[in-house]
Design an enzyme around this catalytic site. Sequence first.
Site, PDB file in Angstrom:
ATOM      1  N   GLY A   1       0.847  -1.196   0.000  1.00  0.00           N
ATOM      2  CA  GLY A   1       0.000   0.000   0.000  1.00  0.00           C
ATOM      3  C   GLY A   1       0.879   1.241   0.000  1.00  0.00           C
ATOM      4  O   GLY A   1       0.520   2.283   0.546  1.00  0.00           O
TER       5      GLY A   1
ATOM      6  N   GLY B   1      -0.219   4.924  -1.118  1.00  0.00           N
ATOM      7  CA  GLY B   1      -1.255   5.661  -0.405  1.00  0.00           C
ATOM      8  C   GLY B   1      -0.714   6.821   0.409  1.00  0.00           C
ATOM      9  O   GLY B   1       0.478   7.134   0.364  1.00  0.00           O
TER      10      GLY B   1
ATOM     11  N   TYR C   1     -15.913  -0.112   7.615  1.00  0.00           N
ATOM     12  CA  TYR C   1     -14.491   0.130   7.867  1.00  0.00           C
ATOM     13  C   TYR C   1     -14.162  -0.099   9.345  1.00  0.00           C
ATOM     14  O   TYR C   1     -13.200  -0.802   9.691  1.00  0.00           O
ATOM     15  CB  TYR C   1     -14.185   1.574   7.454  1.00  0.00           C
ATOM     16  CG  TYR C   1     -12.777   2.037   7.690  1.00  0.00           C
ATOM     17  CD1 TYR C   1     -11.713   1.496   6.991  1.00  0.00           C
ATOM     18  CD2 TYR C   1     -12.517   3.068   8.598  1.00  0.00           C
ATOM     19  CE1 TYR C   1     -10.423   1.957   7.206  1.00  0.00           C
ATOM     20  CE2 TYR C   1     -11.245   3.536   8.807  1.00  0.00           C
ATOM     21  CZ  TYR C   1     -10.193   2.978   8.110  1.00  0.00           C
ATOM     22  OH  TYR C   1      -8.928   3.440   8.308  1.00  0.00           O
TER      23      TYR C   1
HETATM   24  N1  SER Z   1      -9.041   8.792   8.071  1.00  0.00           N
HETATM   25  C1  SER Z   1      -9.811   7.604   8.105  1.00  0.00           C
HETATM   26  C2  SER Z   1     -11.121   7.786   7.431  1.00  0.00           C
HETATM   27  O1  SER Z   1     -11.619   8.883   7.466  1.00  0.00           O
HETATM   28  C3  SER Z   1     -10.041   7.170   9.522  1.00  0.00           C
HETATM   29  O2  SER Z   1      -9.187   6.140   9.827  1.00  0.00           O
HETATM   30  O3  SER Z   1     -11.655   6.867   6.925  1.00  0.00           O
END
Ligand code: SER
Length: 316
Positions: free
Chosen positions: A8, A11, A142
């Site tokens: 990754g 990123g 998430y």
């Molecule tokens: N910055 C991330 C998000 O907004 C949080 O881990 O998904």
Amino acid sequence: MEKILIIGAGGQIGTELVLALRKLKGNDAVIAADIKEDCSDLIKDGPYIKMDVLDREFVRNFIIENKISEVYLLAALLSATAENNPAFAWKLNMEGLFTILDLAKEKHLKKVFWPSSIAVFGPTTPADNTPQVTVMEPTTVYGISKLAGERWCEYYAKQYNVDVRSIRYPGLISYTSLPGGGTTDYAVDIFYQAKMGNEFSCFLKEDTMLPMMYMEDAIRATIELMEAEESLIKIKSSYNLSGSSFTPKELAQSIQKEIPSFKISYFPDFRQKIADSWPNSINDDSARKDWGWSEKYTTEELVKVMLKYVDVALIE
Ligand code: SER
């Protein structure tokens, strides 16, 4: 010899981590990997490999054949993108982790870093000064994947003696590489619009307070955690980490101190609900006590650095 693989690497965190670790360990000791065919110019000064973290056999063979000793596994879908594709987000965020944890369990790897997030908390968590150990009922895909991942990290550490280390990152503010698909991304976008002289349209309400951190602090924390003696790492799930907390209105006011003509307006969308379920501020006493963490950047300081270095060419 240490041989580090960063998955990754294209990123927002990966790019800066490759740069920082190459500075520390030497260019050849740090292999950057990402799903993209080519890496960005920023990390062209060292080895790069195209890698799909979901291709378990490829990842396994690469790590074993190249005698990799440490993996930083950063490939993931962030909160907003994950809500639009829950099944794929779950698959991507979990399967890669198992591939890496299994390699560590089989002693092909000495150490693993895996990022968690403030998204592991939910609406029933105490929102202010959120403790390390508390109620965790995340309501986003998430957040669910990060909480499950934390539990698996701790399980592998305790059952199989795997040395896996993790941080619950707050929203990260940086100018080197853009974030993508997160709920905290507004706090990066705002600087580009401010610098271009545009009015900023914010997708969160003006009083939505979220925990944030300047990237330099986050990278330093990551490296300090990974370099610390194993005996100091008491928490095997993931460490709370705090930088500074602010609302969009407060951030805009700090920017207006530098650019008085800057304007902001608010058009909350589906990300508002995600932000409302997350903490306002984080208690990171455990990280301070166990491995000596302390942040450097205040909101005022990060605003000054961002306005100085943000390059609008990156978004054009
Ligand atoms: N910055 C991330 C998000 O907004 C949080 O881990 O998904």
